[in-house]
Scaffold this active site. Structure first.
Site, PDB file in Angstrom:
ATOM      1  N   GLN A  94       0.846  -1.203   0.000  1.00 20.73           N
ATOM      2  CA  GLN A  94       0.000   0.000   0.000  1.00 20.73           C
ATOM      3  C   GLN A  94       0.877   1.247   0.000  1.00 20.73           C
ATOM      4  OE1 GLN A  94      -3.663  -0.658   2.803  1.00 20.73           O
ATOM      5  NE2 GLN A  94      -1.969  -1.843   3.650  1.00 20.73           N
ATOM      6  N   HIS A 112      -1.356   1.348  -4.381  1.00 18.10           N
ATOM      7  CA  HIS A 112      -1.778   2.740  -4.184  1.00 18.10           C
ATOM      8  C   HIS A 112      -0.905   3.709  -4.968  1.00 18.10           C
ATOM      9  CE1 HIS A 112      -3.948   1.717  -0.159  1.00 18.10           C
ATOM     10  NE2 HIS A 112      -4.603   1.298  -1.217  1.00 18.10           N
ATOM     11  N   ASN A 206       2.703  -7.179  13.065  1.00 22.36           N
ATOM     12  CA  ASN A 206       2.354  -5.768  13.245  1.00 22.36           C
ATOM     13  C   ASN A 206       2.769  -5.294  14.636  1.00 22.36           C
ATOM     14  OD1 ASN A 206       1.077  -3.705  11.572  1.00 22.36           O
ATOM     15  ND2 ASN A 206      -0.431  -3.528  13.216  1.00 22.36           N
ATOM     16  N   LEU A 207       2.797  -3.953  14.787  1.00 22.73           N
ATOM     17  CA  LEU A 207       3.162  -3.447  16.119  1.00 22.73           C
ATOM     18  C   LEU A 207       2.059  -3.727  17.123  1.00 22.73           C
ATOM     19  CD1 LEU A 207       5.505  -1.873  17.419  1.00 22.73           C
ATOM     20  CD2 LEU A 207       4.203   0.229  17.048  1.00 22.73           C
TER      21      LEU A 207
HETATM   22  N1  APR Z   1       6.546  -2.219  12.902  1.00 26.75           N
HETATM   23  C1  APR Z   1       5.384  -2.827  12.565  1.00 26.75           C
HETATM   24  N2  APR Z   1       4.189  -2.197  12.515  1.00 26.75           N
HETATM   25  C2  APR Z   1       4.191  -0.886  12.810  1.00 26.75           C
HETATM   26  C3  APR Z   1       5.362  -0.170  13.166  1.00 26.75           C
HETATM   27  C4  APR Z   1       6.574  -0.898  13.201  1.00 26.75           C
HETATM   28  N3  APR Z   1       7.738  -0.313  13.534  1.00 26.75           N
HETATM   29  N4  APR Z   1       5.009   1.125  13.412  1.00 26.75           N
HETATM   30  C5  APR Z   1       3.686   1.204  13.207  1.00 26.75           C
HETATM   31  N5  APR Z   1       3.183   0.010  12.858  1.00 26.75           N
HETATM   32  C6  APR Z   1       1.801  -0.347  12.532  1.00 26.75           C
HETATM   33  C7  APR Z   1       0.766   0.456  13.291  1.00 26.75           C
HETATM   34  O1  APR Z   1       0.467  -0.155  14.534  1.00 26.75           O
HETATM   35  C8  APR Z   1      -0.424   0.390  12.329  1.00 26.75           C
HETATM   36  O2  APR Z   1      -1.205  -0.777  12.580  1.00 26.75           O
HETATM   37  O3  APR Z   1       1.605  -0.042  11.169  1.00 26.75           O
HETATM   38  C9  APR Z   1       0.225   0.265  10.948  1.00 26.75           C
HETATM   39  C10 APR Z   1       0.138   1.542  10.137  1.00 26.75           C
HETATM   40  O4  APR Z   1      -1.217   1.782   9.878  1.00 26.75           O
HETATM   41  P1  APR Z   1      -1.630   3.056   9.013  1.00 26.75           P
HETATM   42  O5  APR Z   1      -0.909   4.252   9.516  1.00 26.75           O
HETATM   43  O6  APR Z   1      -3.122   3.072   8.956  1.00 26.75           O
HETATM   44  O7  APR Z   1      -1.032   2.766   7.565  1.00 26.75           O
HETATM   45  P2  APR Z   1      -1.611   1.768   6.477  1.00 26.75           P
HETATM   46  O8  APR Z   1      -2.312   0.621   7.101  1.00 26.75           O
HETATM   47  O9  APR Z   1      -0.502   1.465   5.537  1.00 26.75           O
HETATM   48  O10 APR Z   1      -2.695   2.698   5.718  1.00 26.75           O
HETATM   49  C11 APR Z   1      -3.315   2.137   4.590  1.00 26.75           C
HETATM   50  O11 APR Z   1      -4.397   4.268   4.189  1.00 26.75           O
HETATM   51  O12 APR Z   1      -4.294   6.534   4.199  1.00 26.75           O
HETATM   52  C12 APR Z   1      -4.256   5.429   3.381  1.00 26.75           C
HETATM   53  O13 APR Z   1      -3.236   5.288   1.284  1.00 26.75           O
HETATM   54  C13 APR Z   1      -2.946   5.309   2.647  1.00 26.75           C
HETATM   55  O14 APR Z   1      -1.781   3.304   2.009  1.00 26.75           O
HETATM   56  C14 APR Z   1      -2.383   3.978   3.111  1.00 26.75           C
HETATM   57  C15 APR Z   1      -3.605   3.247   3.605  1.00 26.75           C
END
Ligand code: APR
Length: 247
Positions: A94, A112, A206-207
């Site tokens: 993504q 994306h 995931n975190l």
């Molecule tokens: N290691 C693993 N996971 C992590 C870490 C880490 N160091 N830091 C953060 N996370 C996790 C968070 O807990 C969260 O669950 O990564 C996830 C990030 O989630 P989002 O910020 O929502 O990002 P994402 O899921 O990629 O968003 C999807 O939303 O806004 C749109 O287009 C955008 O591609 C994006 C889509």
């Protein structure tokens, strides 16, 4: 009869790039706490104020180009898995950064779009673009000015390569989700689609638990740069026992 290694589909989100220094979206300090997605990640926002949208993506392109932004051990481990796994490994990201490519991953879909590409709204051809973009730039192919936009999928637009992604989900034996909150469809629905196909083992790395955590057979929580290399090492050391199942 040698065991056929399953094909693996890995979905990645912003969390895999967090330890490389790039912000996620929905963490407390995430991008959507700094700017309204309606203003910078929708076609309506771009129509309303293209200069603001260009400024938003210009800042992210400049950040990505800074020397301290490098692939982290999680990106590198997935590239190793692609090289050494005897079945197919497809990364569906993504993310719009280029850290998977820079880590060495080839079999990769940016569902994306890509931060380092733009496309012309007239001739629609994606072009590599690493510098700033503004409304004064002309399309190198058709010459029209003001018709270039980031080659990024905005809310309300169709993600890219969905036919290829859906086919891979139907035929994989292992589905791994890394660093995504499971908030945004269709990516958030991939684990349910895999479970419906009934063939694959599903793991969340995931975190913290994502929105879809309960749909995974297995979950490990922690930082991607710790979890992913350990997971890849375990997968590659499974001599012969390559059928999907609890690792
Ligand atoms: N290691 C693993 N996971 C992590 C870490 C880490 N160091 N830091 C953060 N996370 C996790 C968070 O807990 C969260 O669950 O990564 C996830 C990030 O989630 P989002 O910020 O929502 O990002 P994402 O899921 O990629 O968003 C999807 O939303 O806004 C749109 O287009 C955008 O591609 C994006 C889509």
């Amino acid at each position: 009869m040698p065991t056929i290694p399953p094909n693996i589909v890995v979905l990645t989100g912003a969390g895999i790039s967090k330890e490389s220094g790039l912000d996620t979206f929905r963490d407390a300090d995430g991008i959507w706490s700094q700017v309204r997605l309606e203003d910078v990640a929708t076609p309506e926002g771009f129509r309303r104020d293209p200069a603001m949208v260009h400024q938003f993506y210009n800042a992210r392109r400049r950040r990505l180009a800074q020397g301290d932004i490098e692939p982290n051990p999680a990106h590198l481990a997935l590239a190793r898995l692609e090289r050494e796994w005897r079945g197919e490994v497809l990364i569906v990201t993504q993310n719009i950064d280029d850290l998977h490519e820079r880590a060495g991953s080839d079999n990769l879909i940016h569902m994306h779009g890509e931060l380092l590409k733009v496309r012309c709204r007239q001739c629609r051809k994606p072009l590599v673009w690493v510098g700033d973009l503004d409304t004064g730039h002309a399309c190198p192919d058709c010459g029209r000015t003001g018709s270039l936009r980031p080659h990024v999928v905005w809310f309300g637009e169709m993600p890219l390569a969905m036919d290829r992604i859906n086919a891979a989900l139907r035929h994989c034996g292992l589905f791994v989700s890394v660093g995504t909150s499971g908030n945004v469809y269709p990516a958030a629905g991939f684990v349910a689609a895999v479970r419906q196909a009934g063939r694959a083992h599903t793991i969340e790395l995931n975190l913290e638990p994502s929105e879809g955590a309960s749909l995974f057979h297995e979950a490990r929580y922690g930082k991607a740069s710790d979890l992913v290399p350990a997971f890849v090492e375990e997968m590659l050391s499974r001599s012969g026992n390559l059928t999907p199942g609890p690792i």
